[in-house]
Design a protein around this motif. Structure first.
Motif, PDB file in Angstrom:
ATOM      1  N   SER A  64       0.847  -1.195   0.000  1.00  0.00           N
ATOM      2  CA  SER A  64       0.000   0.000   0.000  1.00  0.00           C
ATOM      3  C   SER A  64       0.882   1.245   0.000  1.00  0.00           C
ATOM      4  N   ASN A  65       0.292   2.373  -0.278  1.00  0.00           N
ATOM      5  CA  ASN A  65       1.044   3.634  -0.262  1.00  0.00           C
ATOM      6  C   ASN A  65       1.639   3.897   1.125  1.00  0.00           C
ATOM      7  N   GLU A  66       0.892   3.507   2.157  1.00  0.00           N
ATOM      8  CA  GLU A  66       1.379   3.692   3.532  1.00  0.00           C
ATOM      9  C   GLU A  66       2.618   2.808   3.770  1.00  0.00           C
ATOM     10  N   GLU A  67       2.582   1.587   3.287  1.00  0.00           N
ATOM     11  CA  GLU A  67       3.709   0.672   3.464  1.00  0.00           C
ATOM     12  C   GLU A  67       4.933   1.115   2.663  1.00  0.00           C
ATOM     13  N   LYS A  68       4.689   1.768   1.526  1.00  0.00           N
ATOM     14  CA  LYS A  68       5.792   2.224   0.682  1.00  0.00           C
ATOM     15  C   LYS A  68       6.444   3.504   1.213  1.00  0.00           C
ATOM     16  N   LYS A  69       5.768   4.178   2.126  1.00  0.00           N
ATOM     17  CA  LYS A  69       6.182   5.513   2.566  1.00  0.00           C
ATOM     18  C   LYS A  69       7.621   5.552   3.065  1.00  0.00           C
ATOM     19  N   ASN A  70       8.035   4.555   3.841  1.00  0.00           N
ATOM     20  CA  ASN A  70       9.391   4.533   4.403  1.00  0.00           C
ATOM     21  C   ASN A  70      10.357   3.656   3.604  1.00  0.00           C
ATOM     22  N   GLY A  71       9.933   3.259   2.414  1.00  0.00           N
ATOM     23  CA  GLY A  71      10.791   2.445   1.570  1.00  0.00           C
ATOM     24  C   GLY A  71      10.798   0.986   1.986  1.00  0.00           C
ATOM     25  N   VAL A  72      11.684   0.219   1.376  1.00  0.00           N
ATOM     26  CA  VAL A  72      11.774  -1.213   1.674  1.00  0.00           C
ATOM     27  C   VAL A  72      13.216  -1.566   2.014  1.00  0.00           C
ATOM     28  N   ILE A  73      13.371  -2.705   2.680  1.00  0.00           N
ATOM     29  CA  ILE A  73      14.699  -3.200   3.017  1.00  0.00           C
ATOM     30  C   ILE A  73      14.706  -4.716   2.868  1.00  0.00           C
ATOM     31  N   ALA A  74      15.836  -5.252   2.463  1.00  0.00           N
ATOM     32  CA  ALA A  74      15.960  -6.696   2.297  1.00  0.00           C
ATOM     33  C   ALA A  74      17.382  -7.125   2.607  1.00  0.00           C
ATOM     34  N   ALA A  75      17.526  -8.399   2.935  1.00  0.00           N
ATOM     35  CA  ALA A  75      18.851  -9.007   3.104  1.00  0.00           C
ATOM     36  C   ALA A  75      19.021 -10.043   2.011  1.00  0.00           C
ATOM     37  N   SER A  76      20.204 -10.074   1.421  1.00  0.00           N
ATOM     38  CA  SER A  76      20.413 -10.992   0.299  1.00  0.00           C
ATOM     39  C   SER A  76      21.884 -11.121  -0.030  1.00  0.00           C
ATOM     40  N   ALA A  77      22.269 -12.317  -0.532  1.00  0.00           N
ATOM     41  CA  ALA A  77      23.630 -12.510  -1.042  1.00  0.00           C
ATOM     42  C   ALA A  77      23.776 -11.974  -2.458  1.00  0.00           C
ATOM     43  N   GLY A  78      22.641 -11.656  -3.102  1.00  0.00           N
ATOM     44  CA  GLY A  78      22.786 -11.082  -4.437  1.00  0.00           C
ATOM     45  C   GLY A  78      21.564 -11.071  -5.322  1.00  0.00           C
ATOM     46  N   ASN A  79      20.944 -12.211  -5.569  1.00  0.00           N
ATOM     47  CA  ASN A  79      19.864 -12.259  -6.545  1.00  0.00           C
ATOM     48  C   ASN A  79      18.575 -11.621  -6.042  1.00  0.00           C
TER      49      ASN A  79
END
Length: 402
Positions: A64-79
């Motif tokens: 949702s727009n509310e969830e997108k407001k602060n951006g996103v974050i992820a953990a990953s080795a690459g792909n």
């Protein structure tokens, strides 16, 4: 919440032009080598070079727009990192990726190239994941999990639907397993349509986390050893993926780095396909064990993001693994013509000399002699053995170098 077959079908209909249906290639070469009828599912040809885009795009697009407001974050080795970064760019939202300090420089550069902020934290995925959670709590950024998420799993399930569309009478599907998101999605799709189709997971021998968990009947963490297949080097599987895989999978098997390297080399040479280690584990198992004679099998080649420096090593190690390249050391009298005599004998068997290294100065080289190391290219094991037998017959003293 466990995703359903209907979720998979619904998710597939929302792709648009971002996620593409990847081809299924029949390989006469690998069919002959494995004894099966091999159809390669080319997920490495997906945008961003991996199946991971499917889940990342589906998840981010649904926010949702509310969830997108602060951006996103992820953990990953690459792909997953590249999939999340690219999807965030399309949706025009801020993106932070936490990657292990051991991550491939090529994957780090590609992730930054899609506009993400990259933090190098931890020596493996699990440590990066802890850091991502910490940052999320402080910033409010929405976490996009690499595998343990219903939408991620449902998006991956579309791969199973694609396989069934292109090869309805498939007997077995081989799936790489790290955290289990790909296997879980494919199991939900395939077993709903045809429970008789076997789905086999393939893990690195260095990180058999899901296999150990299934044997124990509960989630297990593995210490993990070094493996070239960093994309599936996960110490602890997901809770949701474990539940699905535990209920539906037919088997989980293991493959070692030596066979992965050999398979990557063969994919480049025979199929003109550049596939990363974690993506090649499925075919590596088929070629090594030959478990399914005369059956129609689909190994999923999950990704193709390989560090260019690693490719050079893969070529060298692949040649050595198939005895296509051997190194021998010979101690010669330091006189004109001594080396020529050896070279003539080698050339008589049409063996190509790739490199010659002279050594007259080392402490283990006696005065009046020269140590010569020859790197030789052969057609394979039989050709190399003929060379070795020929040199022995000519009383040429040598030793094979590692």
């Amino acid at each position: 919440m466990t995703p359903t077959y209907d979720d998979i079908v619904k998710n597939r209909g929302s792709y648009g032009k971002v996620v593409r249906k990847t081809p299924l290639h029949y390989s006469e070469t690998f069919s002959r080598m494995s004894g099966s009828h091999v159809y390669l599912k080319a997920e490495f040809q997906q945008k961003t070079g991996s199946f991971k885009l499917r889940g990342a795009y589906a998840k981010i697009k649904s926010l949702s727009n509310e969830e997108k407001k602060n951006g996103v974050i992820a953990a990953s080795a690459g792909n997953h990192a590249q999939g999340v970064a690219y999807a965030s760019k399309l949706e025009k939202i801020p993106c932070t990726i936490v990657m292990p300090i051991t991550a491939s420089p090529a994957k780090v550069a590609a992730t930054r190239g899609y506009g993400a902020k990259v933090l190098l934290q931890g020596i493996n995925y699990d440590e990066s994941w802890l850091k991502a959670q910490e940052i999320s709590k402080k910033t409010g950024a929405k976490i996009i999990h690499a595998f343990d998420d219903p939408q991620i799993i449902a998006a991956n399930g579309a791969i199973g639907l694609e396989i069934l569309e292109d090869l309805p009478d498939v007997d077995e599907i081989y799936v790489p397993i790290g955290g289990g998101g790909l296997a879980a999605g494919i199991l939900l799709a395939v077993k709903k349509r045809n429970p008789k189709i076997k789905v086999i997971g393939v893990e690195s021998k260095g990180f058999p986390a899901m296999r150990n968990s299934l044997k124990a009947g509960r989630l297990q963490a593995v210490k993990g050893t070094r493996t070239i297949a960093d994309g599936i080097a996960v110490k602890t599987p997901g809770r949701l993926t474990f539940k699905i895989i535990n209920d539906l999978i037919d088997d989980i098997v293991l493959v070692d780095d030596t066979q992965i390297v050999k398979t990557m080399f063969l994919l480049m040479e025979r199929a003109k396909m550049v596939v990363e280690p974690a993506g090649a584990v499925t075919l590596a198992y088929l070629l090594d064990v030959k478990p399914s004679p005369s059956k129609k099998v689909v190994p999923i080649l999950g990704g193709g993001n390989v560090d260019m420096y690693l490719l050079g090593q893969i070529v060298a190690k692949g040649l050595a693994a198939m005895t296509r390249m051997i190194r021998i050391f010979i101690l010669l009298k330091d006189k004109p013509g001594a080396l020529k005599e050896v070279v003539d004998e080698i050339a008589s068997l049409s063996v190509n000399i790739v490199e010659v290294v002279h050594d007259r100065l080392s402490s283990n080289i006696d005065a009046g002699t020269a140590g010569v190391t020859l790197s030789l290219e052969t057609e394979g094991k039989e050709h190399a053995q003929r060379l070795i037998s020929h040199l022995k017959a000519k009383n040429i003293q040598f030793k094979i170098m590692p």
